[in-house]
Design a protein around this motif. Structure first.
Motif, PDB file in Angstrom:
ATOM      1  N   GLN A   9       0.820  -1.214   0.000  1.00  0.00           N
ATOM      2  CA  GLN A   9       0.000   0.000   0.000  1.00  0.00           C
ATOM      3  C   GLN A   9       0.856   1.268   0.000  1.00  0.00           C
ATOM      4  O   GLN A   9       0.630   2.204   0.776  1.00  0.00           O
ATOM      5  CB  GLN A   9      -0.958  -0.007   1.186  1.00  0.00           C
ATOM      6  N   ASP A  10       1.861   1.276  -0.878  1.00  0.00           N
ATOM      7  CA  ASP A  10       2.741   2.426  -1.004  1.00  0.00           C
ATOM      8  C   ASP A  10       2.226   3.342  -2.110  1.00  0.00           C
ATOM      9  O   ASP A  10       2.319   3.020  -3.292  1.00  0.00           O
ATOM     10  CB  ASP A  10       4.174   1.965  -1.306  1.00  0.00           C
ATOM     11  N   GLN A  11       1.687   4.477  -1.700  1.00  0.00           N
ATOM     12  CA  GLN A  11       1.137   5.461  -2.625  1.00  0.00           C
ATOM     13  C   GLN A  11       1.585   6.856  -2.209  1.00  0.00           C
ATOM     14  O   GLN A  11       2.062   7.057  -1.084  1.00  0.00           O
ATOM     15  CB  GLN A  11      -0.398   5.400  -2.619  1.00  0.00           C
ATOM     16  N   VAL A  12       1.439   7.816  -3.116  1.00  0.00           N
ATOM     17  CA  VAL A  12       1.778   9.205  -2.804  1.00  0.00           C
ATOM     18  C   VAL A  12       0.583  10.092  -3.105  1.00  0.00           C
ATOM     19  O   VAL A  12      -0.254   9.783  -3.954  1.00  0.00           O
ATOM     20  CB  VAL A  12       3.011   9.682  -3.607  1.00  0.00           C
ATOM     21  N   ASP A  13       0.514  11.202  -2.388  1.00  0.00           N
ATOM     22  CA  ASP A  13      -0.579  12.158  -2.532  1.00  0.00           C
ATOM     23  C   ASP A  13      -0.200  13.187  -3.599  1.00  0.00           C
ATOM     24  O   ASP A  13       0.699  13.997  -3.391  1.00  0.00           O
ATOM     25  CB  ASP A  13      -0.804  12.843  -1.182  1.00  0.00           C
ATOM     26  N   PRO A  14      -0.868  13.183  -4.757  1.00  0.00           N
ATOM     27  CA  PRO A  14      -0.505  14.116  -5.832  1.00  0.00           C
ATOM     28  C   PRO A  14      -0.794  15.572  -5.483  1.00  0.00           C
ATOM     29  O   PRO A  14      -0.252  16.482  -6.114  1.00  0.00           O
ATOM     30  CB  PRO A  14      -1.361  13.658  -7.012  1.00  0.00           C
ATOM     31  N   GLY A  15      -1.624  15.813  -4.485  1.00  0.00           N
ATOM     32  CA  GLY A  15      -1.968  17.178  -4.111  1.00  0.00           C
ATOM     33  C   GLY A  15      -1.154  17.726  -2.950  1.00  0.00           C
ATOM     34  O   GLY A  15      -1.411  18.835  -2.476  1.00  0.00           O
ATOM     35  N   PHE A  16      -0.158  16.972  -2.499  1.00  0.00           N
ATOM     36  CA  PHE A  16       0.644  17.415  -1.354  1.00  0.00           C
ATOM     37  C   PHE A  16       1.433  18.671  -1.712  1.00  0.00           C
ATOM     38  O   PHE A  16       2.072  18.749  -2.761  1.00  0.00           O
ATOM     39  CB  PHE A  16       1.597  16.300  -0.932  1.00  0.00           C
ATOM     40  N   ASP A  17       1.388  19.667  -0.839  1.00  0.00           N
ATOM     41  CA  ASP A  17       2.091  20.930  -1.043  1.00  0.00           C
ATOM     42  C   ASP A  17       3.436  20.860  -0.316  1.00  0.00           C
ATOM     43  O   ASP A  17       3.477  20.820   0.922  1.00  0.00           O
ATOM     44  CB  ASP A  17       1.258  22.090  -0.496  1.00  0.00           C
ATOM     45  N   PHE A  18       4.528  20.854  -1.066  1.00  0.00           N
ATOM     46  CA  PHE A  18       5.848  20.681  -0.461  1.00  0.00           C
ATOM     47  C   PHE A  18       6.349  21.948   0.233  1.00  0.00           C
ATOM     48  O   PHE A  18       7.281  21.880   1.037  1.00  0.00           O
ATOM     49  CB  PHE A  18       6.856  20.228  -1.523  1.00  0.00           C
ATOM     50  N   LEU A  19       5.735  23.071  -0.038  1.00  0.00           N
ATOM     51  CA  LEU A  19       6.136  24.306   0.632  1.00  0.00           C
ATOM     52  C   LEU A  19       5.446  24.436   1.984  1.00  0.00           C
ATOM     53  O   LEU A  19       6.084  24.674   3.012  1.00  0.00           O
ATOM     54  CB  LEU A  19       5.821  25.515  -0.244  1.00  0.00           C
ATOM     55  N   THR A  20       4.132  24.244   1.998  1.00  0.00           N
ATOM     56  CA  THR A  20       3.379  24.358   3.254  1.00  0.00           C
ATOM     57  C   THR A  20       3.268  23.017   3.973  1.00  0.00           C
ATOM     58  O   THR A  20       2.908  22.983   5.152  1.00  0.00           O
ATOM     59  CB  THR A  20       1.958  24.871   2.974  1.00  0.00           C
ATOM     60  N   GLU A  21       3.555  21.926   3.247  1.00  0.00           N
ATOM     61  CA  GLU A  21       3.454  20.561   3.770  1.00  0.00           C
ATOM     62  C   GLU A  21       2.030  20.275   4.248  1.00  0.00           C
ATOM     63  O   GLU A  21       1.811  19.619   5.275  1.00  0.00           O
ATOM     64  CB  GLU A  21       4.481  20.328   4.872  1.00  0.00           C
ATOM     65  N   GLU A  22       1.072  20.708   3.456  1.00  0.00           N
ATOM     66  CA  GLU A  22      -0.330  20.475   3.758  1.00  0.00           C
ATOM     67  C   GLU A  22      -0.976  19.638   2.664  1.00  0.00           C
ATOM     68  O   GLU A  22      -0.528  19.619   1.517  1.00  0.00           O
ATOM     69  CB  GLU A  22      -1.074  21.808   3.888  1.00  0.00           C
ATOM     70  N   ARG A  23      -2.063  18.955   3.039  1.00  0.00           N
ATOM     71  CA  ARG A  23      -2.824  18.131   2.102  1.00  0.00           C
ATOM     72  C   ARG A  23      -4.189  18.751   1.854  1.00  0.00           C
ATOM     73  O   ARG A  23      -4.678  19.562   2.654  1.00  0.00           O
ATOM     74  CB  ARG A  23      -3.007  16.712   2.658  1.00  0.00           C
ATOM     75  N   ASP A  24      -4.804  18.338   0.772  1.00  0.00           N
ATOM     76  CA  ASP A  24      -6.183  18.739   0.496  1.00  0.00           C
ATOM     77  C   ASP A  24      -7.072  18.144   1.596  1.00  0.00           C
ATOM     78  O   ASP A  24      -7.040  16.931   1.835  1.00  0.00           O
ATOM     79  CB  ASP A  24      -6.607  18.191  -0.877  1.00  0.00           C
TER      80      ASP A  24
END
Length: 412
Positions: A9-24
């Protein structure tokens, strides 16, 4: 040669913000997050290996890595739809196994043959590996009659008996997947004996188990012994073995497929070889999260580390890395920022020379994978699951390229 990547179950969040480190806030992990074969085109592997132990856990109550809703949906929708294999540019296969590592200390495997067949057939797998009991010892001079081999012989006999039952039940039930037997052994001769027995049962695909701890020369010794009994049409699968440089040699001994998590896991489990290139590896730049690192939080709570200072140094390191990638900060200033923060959260390991090499060479700029092109220096920052797993996906991409080069396949 086919490379299967074990699913966990290795997946990544395409909407992850690398500057603020926040998710949708409306993100749904299974719906929105992406597998490696959805992020990279073409996929960095030929198929997935899915373990019953990972999906279903064990009858003793030990949980797998799938939630109950995920398990139910996998059985309901089938593997192709669950893993969204139709999104890949090429057809991917699914191989199932029992996860023998999870019950290596048990006296007997915890799954029945029919339970395993239910799993493989119920999920719509293409290949299914028989129930086995792993043997980790390697004693090339020890035969079956030796007292030291008593437990190894018992496990080998269990594996072969279950393989025979598995073959019969697969035929009786007219399964839709292709069955693989498992050869377990402790020496070249014992592996050859297992393969010979499995061929007599009827298997033409055989997985070689228990070889993860073996050195390459020991694996080759076993494969050479198997050559003496292997039929021309019998294909071998290496369980848990990658060793890209040796793949052409393995192929000459009848190996047509293998599985491994090593390229992925090295991204965040290895001390040094975190980022792959065609001819080398690089250490990732460690900038752990003050708020998200358990060990760091404990040291702050104990008063050993000042939280405000740690946060200031953490933010400074991240800022200098972004500026270095943009060409507005010097290598020396960036290296110093990493060292200042490392002195706070680690204080033991000196990675200065390795960091200097990584920053100087900027390997992410030479990579053509979609991830490196999109993230830049963020791909080589060792920090949190979103960066670390993306670096693991990148490693799978490079590993596939290396594999194709070793086999002389067209890279276009």
């Amino acid at each position: 040669m086919r490379f299967f990547f074990p699913d966990s179950q290795d997946q990544v969040d395409p909407g992850f913000d690398f500057l603020t480190e926040e998710r949708d806030p409306y993100r749904v992990r299974q719906r929105d997050d992406l597998y490696a074969h959805e992020v990279l085109d073409p996929p960095p592997f030929h198929g997935l290996l899915v373990s019953k132990a990972i999906v279903d856990g064990r009858s003793d109550g030990s949980a797998g890595k799938y939630s109950t809703p995920q398990r139910h949906r996998l059985y309901r929708e089938g593997a192709e739809r669950f893993f969204r294999l139709d999104h890949a540019s090429g057809p991917l296969k699914i191989m199932g196994d029992c996860g023998a590592f999870s019950y290596v200390n048990d006296v007997y495997p915890p799954y029945t043959v029919d339970e395993v067949i239910d799993f493989y057939d119920g999920c719509g797998f293409d290949y299914g590996i028989a129930v086995d009991h792993v043997i980790f010892q390697y004693e090339p001079q020890t035969n079956r009659d030796d007292e030291r081999a008593t437990e190894w012989v018992r496990r080998q006999d269990i594996t072969l008996t279950l393989a025979n039952d598995f073959w019969k039940r697969c035929n009786d039930r007219r399964v839709t997947f292709e069955p693989l037997g498992v050869a377990q052994g402790w020496s070249p001769q014992s592996y050859a004996d297992s393969v010979s027995t499995l061929q007599r049962i009827g298997y033409r695909r055989i997985a070689m188990g228990g070889m993860v701890p073996l050195k390459t020369r020991e694996i080759l010794a076993c494969l050479r012994a198997v050559d003496d009994v292997r039929d021309n049409g019998t294909q071998l699968h290496l369980l848990g073995i990658s060793r890209c440089d040796d793949i052409p040699t393995f192929a000459s001994h009848g190996v047509t497929s293998f599985d491994s998590t090593s390229p992925f896991r090295q991204a965040f489990k290895d001390d040094r070889d975190n980022y792959y290139t065609a001819n080398s590896t690089y250490v990732a730049l460690r900038v752990p999260q003050v708020e998200g690192n358990v060990k760091l939080r404990k040291r702050i709570s104990s008063g050993e580390i000042d939280q405000k200072r740690a946060l200031t140094l953490e933010r400074s390191a991240l800022r200098l890395l972004r500026e270095y990638d943009a060409g507005t900060a010097s290598l020396e200033d960036t290296l110093q920022a990493l060292q200042d923060y490392s002195d706070v959260w680690d204080g033991k390991t000196d990675r200065g020379d390795a960091y200097r090499r990584t920053l100087h060479d900027r390997p992410w700029r030479d990579c053509q994978c979609e991830i490196c092109r999109a993230l830049g220096i963020q791909i080589i920052v060792f920090r949190g699951t979103e960066r670390n797993k993306r670096r693991g996906f990148h490693n799978l991409y490079v590993f596939r390229q290396r594999l194709r080069a070793q086999l002389g396949e067209d890279q276009t």
